[in-house]
Design a protein around this motif. Structure first.
Motif, mmCIF file in Angstrom:
data_model
loop_
_atom_site.group_PDB
_atom_site.id
_atom_site.type_symbol
_atom_site.label_atom_id
_atom_site.label_comp_id
_atom_site.label_asym_id
_atom_site.label_seq_id
_atom_site.Cartn_x
_atom_site.Cartn_y
_atom_site.Cartn_z
ATOM 1 N N ARG A 103 2.931 -14.116 -5.387
ATOM 2 C CA ARG A 103 4.313 -13.755 -5.708
ATOM 3 C C ARG A 103 5.138 -15.001 -6.065
ATOM 4 O O ARG A 103 6.011 -14.949 -6.941
ATOM 5 N N ALA A 104 4.830 -16.096 -5.404
ATOM 6 C CA ALA A 104 5.567 -17.335 -5.659
ATOM 7 C C ALA A 104 5.344 -17.856 -7.075
ATOM 8 O O ALA A 104 6.143 -18.660 -7.575
ATOM 9 N N GLU A 105 4.271 -17.408 -7.733
ATOM 10 C CA GLU A 105 3.978 -17.862 -9.092
ATOM 11 C C GLU A 105 4.450 -16.885 -10.165
ATOM 12 O O GLU A 105 4.302 -17.158 -11.353
ATOM 13 N N SER A 106 5.018 -15.765 -9.752
ATOM 14 C CA SER A 106 5.422 -14.753 -10.729
ATOM 15 C C SER A 106 6.721 -15.149 -11.416
ATOM 16 O O SER A 106 7.686 -15.558 -10.745
ATOM 17 N N PRO A 107 6.805 -15.015 -12.736
ATOM 18 C CA PRO A 107 8.029 -15.355 -13.461
ATOM 19 C C PRO A 107 9.116 -14.290 -13.308
ATOM 20 O O PRO A 107 10.253 -14.492 -13.759
ATOM 21 N N ALA A 108 8.776 -13.167 -12.678
ATOM 22 C CA ALA A 108 9.726 -12.074 -12.502
ATOM 23 C C ALA A 108 9.382 -11.358 -11.200
ATOM 24 O O ALA A 108 8.291 -11.556 -10.646
ATOM 25 N N PRO A 109 10.281 -10.531 -10.687
ATOM 26 C CA PRO A 109 9.967 -9.790 -9.469
ATOM 27 C C PRO A 109 8.696 -8.956 -9.633
ATOM 28 O O PRO A 109 8.441 -8.393 -10.707
ATOM 29 N N VAL A 110 7.904 -8.896 -8.582
ATOM 30 C CA VAL A 110 6.662 -8.123 -8.612
ATOM 31 C C VAL A 110 6.998 -6.639 -8.460
ATOM 32 O O VAL A 110 7.672 -6.241 -7.499
ATOM 33 N N ASP A 111 6.537 -5.840 -9.408
ATOM 34 C CA ASP A 111 6.847 -4.406 -9.402
ATOM 35 C C ASP A 111 6.025 -3.643 -8.379
ATOM 36 O O ASP A 111 6.506 -2.648 -7.809
ATOM 37 N N ALA A 112 4.777 -4.047 -8.160
ATOM 38 C CA ALA A 112 3.911 -3.273 -7.273
ATOM 39 C C ALA A 112 2.654 -4.077 -6.966
ATOM 40 O O ALA A 112 2.339 -5.072 -7.638
ATOM 41 N N ILE A 113 1.944 -3.622 -5.945
ATOM 42 C CA ILE A 113 0.625 -4.144 -5.598
ATOM 43 C C ILE A 113 -0.402 -3.061 -5.897
ATOM 44 O O ILE A 113 -0.147 -1.877 -5.668
ATOM 45 N N GLY A 114 -1.554 -3.465 -6.404
ATOM 46 C CA GLY A 114 -2.685 -2.560 -6.532
ATOM 47 C C GLY A 114 -3.796 -3.042 -5.625
ATOM 48 O O GLY A 114 -4.201 -4.200 -5.706
ATOM 49 N N LEU A 115 -4.260 -2.186 -4.721
ATOM 50 C CA LEU A 115 -5.296 -2.555 -3.762
ATOM 51 C C LEU A 115 -6.463 -1.589 -3.882
ATOM 52 O O LEU A 115 -6.269 -0.368 -3.804
ATOM 53 N N VAL A 116 -7.668 -2.129 -4.078
ATOM 54 C CA VAL A 116 -8.860 -1.278 -4.104
ATOM 55 C C VAL A 116 -9.864 -1.807 -3.092
ATOM 56 O O VAL A 116 -9.993 -3.020 -2.891
ATOM 57 N N VAL A 117 -10.571 -0.869 -2.446
ATOM 58 C CA VAL A 117 -11.503 -1.218 -1.375
ATOM 59 C C VAL A 117 -12.795 -0.430 -1.543
ATOM 60 O O VAL A 117 -12.823 0.601 -2.225
ATOM 61 N N PRO A 118 -13.873 -0.885 -0.918
ATOM 62 C CA PRO A 118 -15.140 -0.144 -0.966
ATOM 63 C C PRO A 118 -15.181 0.944 0.100
ATOM 64 O O PRO A 118 -14.242 1.120 0.883
ATOM 65 N N GLY A 119 -16.284 1.651 0.128
ATOM 66 C CA GLY A 119 -16.463 2.703 1.122
ATOM 67 C C GLY A 119 -15.894 4.027 0.655
ATOM 68 O O GLY A 119 -15.681 4.257 -0.532
ATOM 69 N N MET A 120 -15.606 4.897 1.601
ATOM 70 C CA MET A 120 -14.998 6.187 1.283
ATOM 71 C C MET A 120 -13.492 6.075 1.455
ATOM 72 O O MET A 120 -13.011 5.515 2.448
ATOM 73 N N VAL A 121 -12.748 6.574 0.477
ATOM 74 C CA VAL A 121 -11.289 6.440 0.509
ATOM 75 C C VAL A 121 -10.629 7.770 0.171
ATOM 76 O O VAL A 121 -11.224 8.654 -0.448
ATOM 77 N N ASP A 122 -9.376 7.881 0.579
ATOM 78 C CA ASP A 122 -8.509 8.983 0.169
ATOM 79 C C ASP A 122 -7.333 8.349 -0.561
ATOM 80 O O ASP A 122 -6.408 7.828 0.075
ATOM 81 N N GLU A 123 -7.378 8.362 -1.892
ATOM 82 C CA GLU A 123 -6.324 7.736 -2.681
ATOM 83 C C GLU A 123 -4.970 8.396 -2.440
ATOM 84 O O GLU A 123 -3.936 7.726 -2.444
ATOM 85 N N ARG A 124 -4.976 9.691 -2.223
ATOM 86 C CA ARG A 124 -3.711 10.434 -2.085
ATOM 87 C C ARG A 124 -2.919 9.966 -0.870
ATOM 88 O O ARG A 124 -1.702 9.793 -0.940
ATOM 89 N N THR A 125 -3.604 9.740 0.248
ATOM 90 C CA THR A 125 -2.919 9.313 1.471
ATOM 91 C C THR A 125 -2.953 7.807 1.683
ATOM 92 O O THR A 125 -2.345 7.299 2.629
ATOM 93 N N GLY A 126 -3.678 7.091 0.814
ATOM 94 C CA GLY A 126 -3.771 5.649 0.963
ATOM 95 C C GLY A 126 -4.606 5.214 2.142
ATOM 96 O O GLY A 126 -4.347 4.167 2.758
ATOM 97 N N THR A 127 -5.656 5.983 2.434
ATOM 98 C CA THR A 127 -6.454 5.762 3.636
ATOM 99 C C THR A 127 -7.862 5.306 3.300
ATOM 100 O O THR A 127 -8.524 5.889 2.432
ATOM 101 N N GLY A 128 -8.324 4.267 3.988
ATOM 102 C CA GLY A 128 -9.732 3.909 3.949
ATOM 103 C C GLY A 128 -10.457 4.752 4.972
ATOM 104 O O GLY A 128 -10.337 4.526 6.184
#
Length: 301
Positions: free
Chosen positions: A58-83
């Motif tokens: 974030r300290a290197e961004s020329p503008a405010p960060v709009d969002a984070i994208g996080l992806v993980v392995p294993g089984m996930v529920d994208e709708r609830t944001g749960t690993g």
């Protein structure tokens, strides 16, 4: 015309976590800065490390960060944001989105690493012209992003755990899995068992195959057969136009695709024989896919 967004994308791998500051739109991305660090097990440790990476980038961004994208392995529920479950990284029902948003005070899009990589390959890589495809990274494990009608589905895509009829046990508890013969770790392990010679991964087995090693040839042929049978099952069920092969094993190029294509030709009867392609984005696919998830989330609200 889509507005340029600034996002931080994080791809949590089994051994390494990759993060990048990315600017772009749903169809074009530019990487501005990147970081890597070893992955520590447990959900709390992952959130702590991802938060540190986000603060750094974030300290290197020329503008405010709009969002984070996080992806993980294993089984996930994208709708609830749960690993839901990861055996290797020791979490179950872990609320990644909730915890990371609380730690960073930044909206977070959450997804599965393989499906996110498939999304990147579909929009930016070697699957852009396909409506129906299987995007399959082959590493220690084998999974796939299933593309139907130009959309990455939320199907598990666990092609590596399809039983293709051999007697070898798999770490999942089954026998006969594609992954138990065609995964990169399995290829190295089976060569070592056969020759009593340790090798540094499937890449070294490929080198020995090029040099004419008969044991490497047998192990490689058995891996190709398992992979072809797994692809045949997918062809029978979904009829994809192409299978896009990624991950470490795909670096073998024609050494993999040529015998795999010949074996598919032998096995196919009524199925549409899918074209075999090599992925274009390499180990950046997951991170780029995480960025696309973040940008899509911002665009939709």
């Amino acid at each position: 015309m889509a507005r340029t967004r600034h996002v931080i994308a994080v791809d949590v791998g089994g051994t390494e976590t990759k993060a990048a500051l990315i600017t772009g739109t749903p169809s074009h991305l530019d990487r501005r800065a990147q970081r890597r660090r070893p992955t520590r097990p447990t959900g709390d440790a992952v959130v702590e490390d991802v938060t540190a990476l986000v603060d750094d980038l974030r300290a290197e961004s020329p503008a405010p960060v709009d969002a984070i994208g996080l992806v993980v392995p294993g089984m996930v529920d994208e709708r609830t944001g749960t690993g839901l479950y990861s055996a290797n990284l020791d979490w179950r029902d872990y609320p990644f989105t909730e915890r990371l948003e609380a730690a960073t005070r930044t909206r977070t899009a959450f997804g599965h690493d393989v499906r996110a990589g498939g999304l990147a390959e579909l929009r930016l890589g070697n699957a852009q012209d396909l409506r129906n495809a299987v995007i399959m990274p082959i590493g220690t494990g084998i999974a796939a992003a299933l593309v139907i009608d130009n959309r990455v589905t939320d199907a598990p895509g666990e092609i590596g755990h399809v039983d293709v009829g051999h007697p070898d046990p798999c770490g999942c508890g089954q026998t006969g899995c594609v992954e138990a013969r065609a995964g990169s770790a399995a290829i190295a392990r089976r060569y070592a068992q056969r020759t009593n010679t340790e090798v540094k991964g499937a890449a070294e087995v490929a080198q020995r195959l090029r040099a004419g090693d008969p044991d490497a040839s047998i192990v490689w042929q058995e891996a190709v057969d398992a992979l072809a049978r797994g692809i045949l099952l997918v062809a029978s069920l979904l009829g994809p136009e192409a299978v896009v092969l990624g991950g470490g094993l795909a670096l073998a190029g024609p050494l993999l695709t040529d015998p795999l294509g010949r074996r598919l030709d032998e096995l196919v009867t009524f199925q549409r024989r899918p074209e075999l392609r090599l992925a274009a984005l390499g180990d950046e696919a997951g991170c780029l896919g995480a960025a696309l998830l973040a940008i899509d989330m911002v665009e939709e609200t």
